[in-house]
Design a protein around this motif. Structure first.
Motif, PDB file in Angstrom:
ATOM      1  N   LEU A  13      21.866   0.028  -8.986  1.00  0.00           N
ATOM      2  CA  LEU A  13      21.217   1.038  -8.159  1.00  0.00           C
ATOM      3  C   LEU A  13      19.944   0.449  -7.555  1.00  0.00           C
ATOM      4  O   LEU A  13      19.897  -0.731  -7.246  1.00  0.00           O
ATOM      5  CB  LEU A  13      20.937   2.276  -9.020  1.00  0.00           C
ATOM      6  CG  LEU A  13      22.197   2.994  -9.534  1.00  0.00           C
ATOM      7  CD1 LEU A  13      21.853   3.896 -10.714  1.00  0.00           C
ATOM      8  CD2 LEU A  13      22.836   3.805  -8.417  1.00  0.00           C
ATOM      9  N   GLY A  14      18.882   1.239  -7.371  1.00  0.00           N
ATOM     10  CA  GLY A  14      17.655   0.765  -6.768  1.00  0.00           C
ATOM     11  C   GLY A  14      16.648   0.255  -7.783  1.00  0.00           C
ATOM     12  O   GLY A  14      16.895   0.240  -8.996  1.00  0.00           O
ATOM     13  N   LEU A  15      15.483  -0.163  -7.264  1.00  0.00           N
ATOM     14  CA  LEU A  15      14.448  -0.727  -8.124  1.00  0.00           C
ATOM     15  C   LEU A  15      13.975   0.274  -9.163  1.00  0.00           C
ATOM     16  O   LEU A  15      13.833  -0.057 -10.347  1.00  0.00           O
ATOM     17  CB  LEU A  15      13.271  -1.190  -7.261  1.00  0.00           C
ATOM     18  CG  LEU A  15      12.030  -1.674  -8.008  1.00  0.00           C
ATOM     19  CD1 LEU A  15      12.364  -2.826  -8.943  1.00  0.00           C
ATOM     20  CD2 LEU A  15      10.943  -2.077  -7.015  1.00  0.00           C
ATOM     21  N   GLY A  16      13.708   1.515  -8.745  1.00  0.00           N
ATOM     22  CA  GLY A  16      13.261   2.524  -9.706  1.00  0.00           C
ATOM     23  C   GLY A  16      14.291   2.773 -10.782  1.00  0.00           C
ATOM     24  O   GLY A  16      13.949   2.948 -11.956  1.00  0.00           O
ATOM     25  N   GLY A 159       5.717   3.285   2.244  1.00  0.00           N
ATOM     26  CA  GLY A 159       7.147   3.447   2.485  1.00  0.00           C
ATOM     27  C   GLY A 159       7.866   4.195   1.386  1.00  0.00           C
ATOM     28  O   GLY A 159       7.347   4.417   0.291  1.00  0.00           O
ATOM     29  N   ALA A 160       9.086   4.597   1.692  1.00  0.00           N
ATOM     30  CA  ALA A 160       9.993   5.226   0.741  1.00  0.00           C
ATOM     31  C   ALA A 160      11.392   5.119   1.321  1.00  0.00           C
ATOM     32  O   ALA A 160      11.568   4.957   2.536  1.00  0.00           O
ATOM     33  CB  ALA A 160       9.627   6.680   0.483  1.00  0.00           C
ATOM     34  N   ALA A 224       4.233  -9.313  -8.740  1.00  0.00           N
ATOM     35  CA  ALA A 224       3.017  -9.993  -9.189  1.00  0.00           C
ATOM     36  C   ALA A 224       1.772  -9.320  -8.623  1.00  0.00           C
ATOM     37  O   ALA A 224       0.745  -9.211  -9.303  1.00  0.00           O
ATOM     38  CB  ALA A 224       3.064 -11.463  -8.779  1.00  0.00           C
ATOM     39  N   VAL A 225       1.842  -8.865  -7.375  1.00  0.00           N
ATOM     40  CA  VAL A 225       0.717  -8.156  -6.767  1.00  0.00           C
ATOM     41  C   VAL A 225       0.429  -6.876  -7.538  1.00  0.00           C
ATOM     42  O   VAL A 225      -0.727  -6.566  -7.862  1.00  0.00           O
ATOM     43  CB  VAL A 225       1.015  -7.834  -5.284  1.00  0.00           C
ATOM     44  CG1 VAL A 225      -0.016  -6.861  -4.725  1.00  0.00           C
ATOM     45  CG2 VAL A 225       1.018  -9.116  -4.459  1.00  0.00           C
ATOM     46  N   VAL A 226       1.472  -6.126  -7.853  1.00  0.00           N
ATOM     47  CA  VAL A 226       1.295  -4.873  -8.590  1.00  0.00           C
ATOM     48  C   VAL A 226       0.766  -5.150  -9.996  1.00  0.00           C
ATOM     49  O   VAL A 226      -0.119  -4.438 -10.489  1.00  0.00           O
ATOM     50  CB  VAL A 226       2.617  -4.088  -8.640  1.00  0.00           C
ATOM     51  CG1 VAL A 226       2.495  -2.867  -9.559  1.00  0.00           C
ATOM     52  CG2 VAL A 226       3.029  -3.646  -7.245  1.00  0.00           C
ATOM     53  N   CYS A 234       1.088   5.426  -3.997  1.00  0.00           N
ATOM     54  CA  CYS A 234       2.413   5.398  -3.384  1.00  0.00           C
ATOM     55  C   CYS A 234       3.123   6.721  -3.599  1.00  0.00           C
ATOM     56  O   CYS A 234       2.635   7.597  -4.309  1.00  0.00           O
ATOM     57  CB  CYS A 234       3.256   4.257  -3.961  1.00  0.00           C
ATOM     58  SG  CYS A 234       3.583   4.417  -5.727  1.00  0.00           S
ATOM     59  N   GLY A 235       4.299   6.825  -2.984  1.00  0.00           N
ATOM     60  CA  GLY A 235       5.152   7.971  -3.207  1.00  0.00           C
ATOM     61  C   GLY A 235       6.100   7.719  -4.357  1.00  0.00           C
ATOM     62  O   GLY A 235       5.913   6.803  -5.173  1.00  0.00           O
ATOM     63  N   ASP A 236       7.132   8.530  -4.415  1.00  0.00           N
ATOM     64  CA  ASP A 236       8.157   8.436  -5.459  1.00  0.00           C
ATOM     65  C   ASP A 236       9.089   7.274  -5.104  1.00  0.00           C
ATOM     66  O   ASP A 236      10.152   7.465  -4.527  1.00  0.00           O
ATOM     67  CB  ASP A 236       8.905   9.776  -5.516  1.00  0.00           C
ATOM     68  CG  ASP A 236      10.067   9.768  -6.496  1.00  0.00           C
ATOM     69  OD1 ASP A 236      10.121   8.866  -7.353  1.00  0.00           O
ATOM     70  OD2 ASP A 236      10.925  10.666  -6.384  1.00  0.00           O
ATOM     71  N   THR A 237       8.666   6.063  -5.443  1.00  0.00           N
ATOM     72  CA  THR A 237       9.369   4.846  -5.049  1.00  0.00           C
ATOM     73  C   THR A 237       9.449   3.864  -6.213  1.00  0.00           C
ATOM     74  O   THR A 237       8.836   4.063  -7.271  1.00  0.00           O
ATOM     75  CB  THR A 237       8.646   4.131  -3.890  1.00  0.00           C
ATOM     76  OG1 THR A 237       7.402   3.593  -4.381  1.00  0.00           O
ATOM     77  CG2 THR A 237       8.346   5.075  -2.744  1.00  0.00           C
ATOM     78  N   GLY A 238      10.161   2.767  -5.976  1.00  0.00           N
ATOM     79  CA  GLY A 238      10.241   1.713  -6.984  1.00  0.00           C
ATOM     80  C   GLY A 238       8.900   1.107  -7.320  1.00  0.00           C
ATOM     81  O   GLY A 238       8.668   0.679  -8.464  1.00  0.00           O
ATOM     82  N   VAL A 239       7.984   1.047  -6.344  1.00  0.00           N
ATOM     83  CA  VAL A 239       6.655   0.487  -6.604  1.00  0.00           C
ATOM     84  C   VAL A 239       5.909   1.316  -7.643  1.00  0.00           C
ATOM     85  O   VAL A 239       5.151   0.780  -8.465  1.00  0.00           O
ATOM     86  CB  VAL A 239       5.858   0.372  -5.291  1.00  0.00           C
ATOM     87  CG1 VAL A 239       4.378   0.111  -5.549  1.00  0.00           C
ATOM     88  CG2 VAL A 239       6.431  -0.754  -4.429  1.00  0.00           C
ATOM     89  N   ALA A 240       6.126   2.628  -7.636  1.00  0.00           N
ATOM     90  CA  ALA A 240       5.506   3.467  -8.665  1.00  0.00           C
ATOM     91  C   ALA A 240       5.987   3.052 -10.049  1.00  0.00           C
ATOM     92  O   ALA A 240       5.202   3.029 -11.016  1.00  0.00           O
ATOM     93  CB  ALA A 240       5.850   4.939  -8.417  1.00  0.00           C
ATOM     94  N   HIS A 241       7.248   2.693 -10.161  1.00  0.00           N
ATOM     95  CA  HIS A 241       7.787   2.277 -11.454  1.00  0.00           C
ATOM     96  C   HIS A 241       7.299   0.878 -11.833  1.00  0.00           C
ATOM     97  O   HIS A 241       7.166   0.568 -13.023  1.00  0.00           O
ATOM     98  CB  HIS A 241       9.308   2.341 -11.421  1.00  0.00           C
ATOM     99  CG  HIS A 241       9.831   3.738 -11.237  1.00  0.00           C
ATOM    100  ND1 HIS A 241       9.816   4.675 -12.245  1.00  0.00           N
ATOM    101  CD2 HIS A 241      10.355   4.361 -10.153  1.00  0.00           C
ATOM    102  CE1 HIS A 241      10.319   5.818 -11.796  1.00  0.00           C
ATOM    103  NE2 HIS A 241      10.649   5.650 -10.530  1.00  0.00           N
TER     104      HIS A 241
END
Length: 319
Positions: A13-16, A159-160, A224-226, A234-241
């Motif tokens: 599935l996706g990153l999240g 983004g999202a 690595a940045v995160v 951010c929004g409800d995205t993989g970056v949040a996870h």
């Protein structure tokens, strides 16, 4: 693979989705410590999947398509994709000695509860199905073995995957400008398809082009940045996870989906919970919507700025 039993876990599935499944993967590893654990996930997620200590091998997979499995039937196959039967058929097709899925016609297993948090759902599947403890907070993954492009940045990710989960760009710009005015090194992140969005946010915030990391980082460089960030917005995205996995402070904006289903855990931080969640919804929105979700639209810039302040990111708290 000869001589060693194998466990195959399906989650293409996706990153999240990948990151919320990490505690369940660790529980599978605990249940079968002598097995080779193979994670079937999408090829673009391979670099991040390889950062999960429970995973021995990544098998490229596509959502709801048969697996190109090269070996003999695995001893164990686990469906971490869905409630079935479409995904159950894929793992059953491997002809494993043991099969673990949620209950659906023709497949015995634990009951699926639609209002259960995504992390706890998969932990419960493994816990009940394999008889091991599963810690929902075991979300950490390894930091990529490369230097991050930037350190201690205030990461703004506008983004999202779908417009329904995408807070307006001008509001992200206002937040980015406030962070920059407070003295933070603000960086705008995004994938290759979000470069123009990131540039528009940076320009509206008065930031230089160098502040835009969208389209300039690989998935592991973004991780690595995160991992080295001061804060993530951010929004409800993989970056949040990713922020959750690396225990970096975050402000996450929810719209169509309740944070009770996908939100970060309430981990402790220096100024209270490590993550701040903003939501004005009722759980009836469309996460795949083509227009801005009304609940997400109700979140104001002032709320986000206030949430950042409660994380210790006020103007007088910048080093």
């Amino acid at each position: 693979m000869s001589g060693q039993p194998t466990a195959v876990v399906l989650r293409p599935l996706g990153l999240g989705d990948l990151l919320t499944g990490v505690p369940a993967l660790r529980a599978v590893r605990a249940a079968v410590p002598g097995h080779r654990l193979v994670l079937a996930t999408t090829e673009p997620l391979r670099p991040l999947a390889e950062l999960i200590d429970a995973v021995d091998e990544v098998l490229p997979a596509r959502e709801l398509e048969p697996l190109d499995w090269p070996g003999p039937p695995p001893e164990l196959a686990v469906d971490l994709h869905g409630k079935g039967p479409a995904s159950h058929v894929i793992v059953a097709g491997l002809r494993p000695e043991r099969l673990l899925t949620f209950a659906s016609p023709g497949y015995p297993g634990p009951t699926w509860y639609p209002d259960e948090h995504e992390v706890r759902r998969w932990c419960r599947l493994v816990s009940e199905g394999l008889g091991v403890d599963a810690d929902p907070d075991a979300l950490d993954i390894a930091v990529p073995p490369l230097p991050p492009p930037v350190r201690d940045a205030a990461v703004v990710h506008p983004g999202a995957a779908f417009p329904g989960r995408r807070w307006p760009a001008d509001r992200f710009a206002d937040v980015a400008r406030d962070l920059a005015d407070a003295g933070h090194d603000v960086r705008i992140t995004g994938g290759p398809g979000e470069v123009e969005l990131a540039r528009s946010v940076a320009a509206a915030a008065g930031l230089e082009e160098s502040a835009v990391l969208a389209g300039r980082t690989t998935s592991t460089e973004l991780a690595a940045v995160v991992a080295a960030a001061r804060v993530v917005v951010c929004g409800d995205t993989g970056v949040a996870h990713l922020a959750t996995a690396y225990r970096r402070p975050s402000v996450v904006l929810f719209g169509p989906v309740s944070p009770a289903l996908w939100g970060p855990p309430l981990r402790p931080g220096e100024h209270g919970p490590l993550h701040r969640v903003l939501w004005h919804g009722d759980g009836t929105g469309d996460p795949w919507g083509t227009g801005l979700d009304p609940a997400l639209e109700r979140i104001t810039v002032a709320e986000v700025v206030h949430a950042l302040g409660t994380l210790g990111l006020r103007r007088d708290q910048v080093p």
